[in-house]
Design a protein around this motif. Structure first.
Motif, PDB file in Angstrom:
ATOM      1  N   UNK A  71      -5.372 -26.574 -21.443  1.00 32.55           N
ATOM      2  CA  UNK A  71      -4.601 -25.415 -21.022  1.00 32.55           C
ATOM      3  C   UNK A  71      -3.883 -24.826 -22.220  1.00 32.55           C
ATOM      4  N   UNK A  72      -3.602 -23.528 -22.129  1.00 31.95           N
ATOM      5  CA  UNK A  72      -2.785 -22.903 -23.139  1.00 31.95           C
ATOM      6  C   UNK A  72      -1.872 -21.869 -22.472  1.00 31.95           C
ATOM      7  N   UNK A  73      -0.731 -21.631 -23.070  1.00 32.07           N
ATOM      8  CA  UNK A  73       0.214 -20.667 -22.533  1.00 32.07           C
ATOM      9  C   UNK A  73      -0.019 -19.305 -23.153  1.00 32.07           C
ATOM     10  N   UNK A  74      -0.108 -18.312 -22.303  1.00 29.51           N
ATOM     11  CA  UNK A  74      -0.319 -16.937 -22.760  1.00 29.51           C
ATOM     12  C   UNK A  74       0.751 -16.051 -22.131  1.00 29.51           C
ATOM     13  N   UNK A  75       0.993 -14.938 -22.784  1.00 24.51           N
ATOM     14  CA  UNK A  75       1.955 -13.972 -22.273  1.00 24.51           C
ATOM     15  C   UNK A  75       1.227 -12.732 -21.796  1.00 24.51           C
ATOM     16  N   UNK A  76       1.688 -12.189 -20.693  1.00 26.45           N
ATOM     17  CA  UNK A  76       1.112 -10.958 -20.164  1.00 26.45           C
ATOM     18  C   UNK A  76       2.227 -10.109 -19.571  1.00 26.45           C
ATOM     19  N   UNK A  77       1.939  -8.819 -19.394  1.00 22.43           N
ATOM     20  CA  UNK A  77       2.911  -7.903 -18.815  1.00 22.43           C
ATOM     21  C   UNK A  77       2.683  -7.803 -17.308  1.00 22.43           C
ATOM     22  N   UNK A  78       3.707  -8.103 -16.547  1.00 19.66           N
ATOM     23  CA  UNK A  78       3.631  -8.096 -15.082  1.00 19.66           C
ATOM     24  C   UNK A  78       4.435  -6.904 -14.542  1.00 19.66           C
ATOM     25  N   UNK A  79       3.780  -6.067 -13.729  1.00 18.35           N
ATOM     26  CA  UNK A  79       4.488  -4.920 -13.168  1.00 18.35           C
ATOM     27  C   UNK A  79       5.365  -5.375 -12.005  1.00 18.35           C
ATOM     28  N   UNK A  80       6.631  -4.926 -12.021  1.00 10.94           N
ATOM     29  CA  UNK A  80       7.602  -5.372 -11.030  1.00 10.94           C
ATOM     30  C   UNK A  80       7.875  -4.346  -9.940  1.00 10.94           C
ATOM     31  N   UNK A  81       7.438  -3.128 -10.138  1.00  7.36           N
ATOM     32  CA  UNK A  81       7.776  -2.078  -9.158  1.00  7.36           C
ATOM     33  C   UNK A  81       6.526  -1.357  -8.677  1.00  7.36           C
ATOM     34  N   UNK A  82       5.534  -2.156  -8.243  1.00  8.01           N
ATOM     35  CA  UNK A  82       4.287  -1.557  -7.767  1.00  8.01           C
ATOM     36  C   UNK A  82       4.492  -0.808  -6.454  1.00  8.01           C
ATOM     37  N   UNK A  83       5.472  -1.265  -5.635  1.00  6.35           N
ATOM     38  CA  UNK A  83       5.701  -0.606  -4.353  1.00  6.35           C
ATOM     39  C   UNK A  83       6.431   0.716  -4.560  1.00  6.35           C
ATOM     40  N   UNK A  84       5.890   1.764  -3.973  1.00  3.52           N
ATOM     41  CA  UNK A  84       6.453   3.095  -4.139  1.00  3.52           C
ATOM     42  C   UNK A  84       7.514   3.358  -3.069  1.00  3.52           C
ATOM     43  N   UNK A  85       8.463   4.216  -3.367  1.00  2.00           N
ATOM     44  CA  UNK A  85       9.500   4.550  -2.381  1.00  2.00           C
ATOM     45  C   UNK A  85       8.914   5.343  -1.223  1.00  2.00           C
ATOM     46  N   UNK A  86       8.740   4.657  -0.103  1.00  6.74           N
ATOM     47  CA  UNK A  86       8.053   5.254   1.043  1.00  6.74           C
ATOM     48  C   UNK A  86       8.816   6.457   1.594  1.00  6.74           C
ATOM     49  N   UNK A  87      10.128   6.425   1.475  1.00  4.88           N
ATOM     50  CA  UNK A  87      10.942   7.482   2.078  1.00  4.88           C
ATOM     51  C   UNK A  87      10.782   8.827   1.385  1.00  4.88           C
ATOM     52  N   UNK A  88      10.225   8.834   0.167  1.00  7.77           N
ATOM     53  CA  UNK A  88      10.044  10.091  -0.554  1.00  7.77           C
ATOM     54  C   UNK A  88       8.800  10.849  -0.094  1.00  7.77           C
ATOM     55  N   UNK A  89       7.923  10.177   0.634  1.00 12.97           N
ATOM     56  CA  UNK A  89       6.720  10.837   1.137  1.00 12.97           C
ATOM     57  C   UNK A  89       7.012  11.559   2.449  1.00 12.97           C
ATOM     58  N   UNK A  90       6.114  12.476   2.807  1.00 13.93           N
ATOM     59  CA  UNK A  90       6.256  13.161   4.083  1.00 13.93           C
ATOM     60  C   UNK A  90       5.878  12.202   5.220  1.00 13.93           C
ATOM     61  N   UNK A  91       6.613  12.203   6.342  1.00 20.01           N
ATOM     62  CA  UNK A  91       6.336  11.263   7.439  1.00 20.01           C
ATOM     63  C   UNK A  91       4.895  11.307   7.924  1.00 20.01           C
ATOM     64  N   UNK A  92       4.281  12.492   7.971  1.00 17.61           N
ATOM     65  CA  UNK A  92       2.912  12.586   8.481  1.00 17.61           C
ATOM     66  C   UNK A  92       1.892  11.957   7.530  1.00 17.61           C
ATOM     67  N   UNK A  93       2.315  11.664   6.305  1.00  9.29           N
ATOM     68  CA  UNK A  93       1.407  11.061   5.327  1.00  9.29           C
ATOM     69  C   UNK A  93       1.468   9.532   5.370  1.00  9.29           C
ATOM     70  N   UNK A  94       2.397   8.966   6.127  1.00  9.90           N
ATOM     71  CA  UNK A  94       2.616   7.518   6.123  1.00  9.90           C
ATOM     72  C   UNK A  94       2.061   6.917   7.411  1.00  9.90           C
ATOM     73  N   UNK A  95       1.277   5.869   7.277  1.00  6.97           N
ATOM     74  CA  UNK A  95       0.696   5.207   8.446  1.00  6.97           C
ATOM     75  C   UNK A  95       1.690   4.209   9.038  1.00  6.97           C
ATOM     76  N   UNK A  96       1.451   3.810  10.299  1.00  5.25           N
ATOM     77  CA  UNK A  96       2.308   2.831  10.958  1.00  5.25           C
ATOM     78  C   UNK A  96       2.283   1.495  10.224  1.00  5.25           C
ATOM     79  N   UNK A  97       1.118   1.142   9.679  1.00  2.93           N
ATOM     80  CA  UNK A  97       1.010  -0.116   8.941  1.00  2.93           C
ATOM     81  C   UNK A  97       1.873  -0.083   7.684  1.00  2.93           C
ATOM     82  N   UNK A  98       1.904   1.074   7.022  1.00  3.03           N
ATOM     83  CA  UNK A  98       2.739   1.198   5.825  1.00  3.03           C
ATOM     84  C   UNK A  98       4.212   1.083   6.177  1.00  3.03           C
TER      85      UNK A  98
END
Length: 825
Positions: free
Chosen positions: A332-359
């Motif tokens: 094994x070896x240790x490596x460094x990588x960049x991890x994105x922490x904010x992949x989830x988008x602010x749902x409230x900024x979208x129009x309601x008709x564009x958002x599904x019930x699952x979202x």
């Protein structure tokens, strides 16, 4: 972007905000001359050693910065939020500028993507925050980072005055972006702050450095010796050398926690450098199993009989052990990588008709700790005096701290964002009142004024407007659930008018979980009390008490009211059975009036606060102002006219002999079967409310003694045989002790039957014992003697002997039967 309208009204500042504002103003006044001028003088006398220019803060500015660092922020965690917000602002500025000049992006250069990177080094005890934003020149570094009040004393005072007059700032509505205050939160955790910056379109990289102890230095950097992947092509890199007691911030899990809490909805991607263990490239797969012999079993092999169970178990254990060794033997070896922490988008900024019930469901799971699917949600944008976007959810079930008296538990369900940056998730006064604490969600406003730091929100007019609108929208969301459920139930009732069970609708689920909180809303939220009243549900004499889903609304009650009925009748008690069997409801039941059954402590208080619903007044069945409709009332009064004259002697007898317990004696128009009841005054506590008040842990009986006087109103039923007998006894002998004894027993029965608290339990029990003794002809004036006890002992011994003899006889008889049976067999 909506902005606040001008207002001549003064803004009310919170105490910490006023204190800090005064200190800032005082320091600025002491400076006297503009800070820019003072720095220019310092610059003219600065030393130039190896290309490094050193600048000194003025003494007063140093003190001001010390206040900012040590007094303005109460939570050190916010340093990362402030620095990320500044980085996002820089990225946003360069994005806007590229609309007219796309060469600023320099897409061919490494590290030019519009993003934020965070790296931590636990060995060096440092944190790096890098952005590819607009960057700063040398002069901008000096002006923006070396000067707390970069606009000079006069502009600083002007801006503070504007905030106090509740006027929105021209750019962002706060002091952070205008005076560089947010940047100095870095010194909460750092001994040394180094800022490297390269302005967009420039080839020069400048380094600003300070320990916040009175000076800072600025020097040009050639980026010599810097790794290719760390060259600054555009933007700013801030390096924090952490204090000894802040070393925990150099851990990646701590940084990830802070980013996800405060900055997970920033528009630009935020990356954190993390370390992982992976297989070393080119590593050979372990040959642990290479030496395993091949199977020699065949159809004609007779050695299969030798492979017994013990051998198989040993081989299986060896195989598991070999698997473990093989896993550990892989390099094994240790490596460094960049991890994105904010992949989830602010749902409230979208129009309601564009958002599904699952979202919506997925976002709720990330927002709230309460498991399950939310009962409902509302997604809206408010415009007008204040613009904001919001997304609210109704939790599927109540939390353990529902209706908690702890302010922290009651005020942290709504997260407040300003331009997608979390600024508060706990408030001294919540964005939603306590009775709506089962609603969770987010609010994002660009118009919110922020006092100096994002964490010190003042109790401003803007927040009040947001609160009012949120409450209205929350109640509209609950009412929408109610309407859908009522329509579904009505559709089923059309198909089956008399179902065995009502439908368990979404609103009934909501009501069973949070109904008590909604009732409290009538008491807490007077402006919306009548809106809340439409949401209330009750059990009543017209509902099926065997069906847990059968409730009535006030609208349904009014639809079923008798012709000429002027009141909504209600009665309270400990449980449904007690309320239904109460003597106060006898006449109402006999004449076909519907009565609301109130079994929770808040119920009666809520209806008394409402007073009326859609023009129909509420009336307690246990108060002395009780009345039927005009027709029934007239009929009862005509019936009582002759009884009033006949019972005058008994009424006078009761007033004379029970003046300490009875205030008024009158004939009752609410009884049919009980001899008498004790009713409460119109403005006093009912029996149920009196018990509830006494049960409070920190109740002071003296404070509400006037609401529950010891003297009650005694209503007697002239058509009950016991009362007629009592009247006859009084007529025969006005001083009769037997009449008084009977009257006391009737009073005791009425006290308990009416639901009141028995103040003197010893006296009450003695009267009960006297009545029992009289019924069995026992004289309680003499004691039992030892001779009487001995006589009973002898009788007991005789009974034991007889019982023993009978038992032996039965045993012998049973044994003979068994012998006969054996002989027969």
């Amino acid at each position: 972007m909506g902005r606040l309208r001008s207002s001549s009204r003064r803004r009310t500042l919170s105490l910490p905000a006023v204190r800090i504002a005064c200190v800032l103003l005082w320091c600025a006044l002491v400076v006297g001359a503009s800070v820019v001028s003072g720095q220019a003088e310092d610059a003219s006398t600065a030393k130039a050693e190896a290309g490094v220019e050193k600048f000194h803060f003025q003494a007063e500015v140093s003190r001001l910065m010390d206040i900012i660092i040590h007094s303005l922020y109460s939570n050190r965690d916010v340093f990362l939020r402030e620095l990320i917000s500044n980085a996002a602002d820089a990225l946003d500025k360069v994005r806007i500028l590229t609309l007219s000049d796309d060469s600023l992006l320099d897409k061919d250069s490494a590290g030019s993507e519009l993003q934020i990177q965070i790296k931590a080094d636990t060995q060096a005890n440092t944190i790096q925050i890098t952005d590819a934003g607009i960057g700063m020149t040398k002069d901008e570094l000096i002006r923006n980072l070396g000067t707390v009040a970069k606009s000079g004393t006069s502009e600083f005072l002007q801006k503070m005055t504007e905030l106090q007059k509740n006027k929105a700032a021209a750019e962002s509505g706060n002091l952070i972006g205008q005076f560089g205050v947010g940047f100095y939160s870095a010194f909460l955790v750092s001994d040394l702050v180094t800022v490297e910056s390269r302005a967009a379109g420039s080839d020069e990289v400048w380094v600003w450095q300070s320990n916040a102890k009175g000076s800072f230095s600025v020097a040009q950097s050639s980026q010599g010796g810097t790794r290719a992947d760390e060259l600054l092509s555009r933007g700013t890199r801030i390096t924090l050398t952490l204090k000894d007691d802040a070393s925990s911030y150099a851990k990646t899990d701590k940084l990830e926690e802070l980013v996800k809490k405060y900055s997970q909805f920033i528009d630009f991607p935020i990356y954190l450098e993390v370390e992982e263990s992976v297989e070393a490239p080119g590593a050979e797969e372990s040959d642990v199993f290479a030496a395993q012999p091949e199977s020699t079993d065949s159809a004609g092999d007779n050695n299969a009989d030798d492979a017994d169970d013990d051998v198989l178990e040993v081989e299986e254990a060896d195989r598991v052990e070999n698997d473990k060794k093989a896993a550990h033997s892989t390099p094994k070896q240790k490596v460094k990588r960049m991890k994105q922490l904010n992949a989830q988008k602010p749902l409230w900024l979208r129009e309601p008709e564009e958002v599904s019930e699952q979202e919506y469901s997925d976002f709720y799971e990330s927002l709230d700790k309460m498991p399950g699917k939310p009962l409902a949600h509302t997604h809206f944008r408010a415009e007008g005096e204040v613009d904001f976007k919001a997304l609210l959810y109704i939790q599927p079930r109540k939390s353990l701290n529902f209706l908690s008296m702890n302010d922290e538990d009651r005020t942290n369900n709504i997260k407040l964002f300003v331009r997608r940056v979390l600024v508060a998730d706990k408030f001294d006064v919540g964005l939603l009142p306590a009775y709506l604490s089962f609603i969770t969600g987010v609010v994002d406003s660009d118009d919110l004024p922020i006092n100096v730091s994002r964490e010190m929100l003042q109790q401003s007019r803007v927040l009040d407007i947001i609160r009012r609108k949120l409450v209205r929208k929350a109640l509209e969301m609950i009412r929408a659930v109610m309407k859908r459920s009522d329509e579904a139930q009505a559709e089923l009732d059309d198909k089956d008018p008399a179902p065995e069970k009502k439908l368990q609708t979404d609103y009934l689920k909501l009501w069973k979980e949070f109904g008590k909180g909604i009732k409290y809303g009538v008491l807490e939220d007077e402006p919306n009390a009548h809106r809340i009243a439409k949401l209330l549900r009750f059990r009543s004499s017209a509902t099926n008490l065997e069906d847990d889903n059968d409730f009535t609304s006030l609208d349904k009650y009014i639809e079923r009211m008798k012709p000429g009925q002027e009141h909504i009748y209600y009665h309270g008690g400990e449980n449904i059975q007690q309320v239904r069997n109460s003597p106060f409801l006898e006449k109402l039941a006999a004449r076909g009036y519907e009565v609301l059954y109130l079994t929770e402590a808040v119920d009666e208080q809520a209806l008394e606060r409402l007073k009326e619903y859609d023009g129909t007044k509420f009336m307690a069945a246990s108060k002395d102002n009780f009345k039927l409709n005009d027709k029934d009332e007239k009929s009862e009064k005509d019936r009582m006219r002759s009884a009033n004259k006949a019972f005058r002697p008994l009424k006078n007898f009761i007033k004379e002999r029970m003046s300490d317990r009875v205030s008024i004696v009158k004939l009752s128009m609410r009884l049919t079967e009980s001899p008498c009841v004790l009713s409460a005054s119109q403005h006093g506590y009912s029996a149920h409310m009196e018990l509830t008040a006494r049960a409070q842990a920190f109740a002071n009986p003296d404070a509400f003694a006037y609401m529950m006087p010891k003297q009650k109103i005694m209503e007697i039923n002239p058509y009950h045989k016991v009362m007629v007998k009592l009247l006859d006894m009084v007529n025969e002998d006005p001083g009769s002790s037997e009449a008084l004894r009977l009257l006391n027993s009737v009073y005791d029965a009425a006290l308990v039957n009416s639901g009141y608290y028995v103040l003197d339990s010893r006296e009450f029990s003695n009267r009960m014992l006297d009545m029992i003794a009289q019924s069995v002809d026992v004289d309680l004036s003499s004691n039992v003697t030892d001779a009487e006890i001995q006589l009973r002992e002898e009788r007991a011994a005789l009974w034991d002997a007889q019982a023993s003899g009978e038992g032996e006889s039965e045993k012998t008889f049973s044994g003979n039967d068994g012998a006969d049976d054996e002989g027969d067999s």
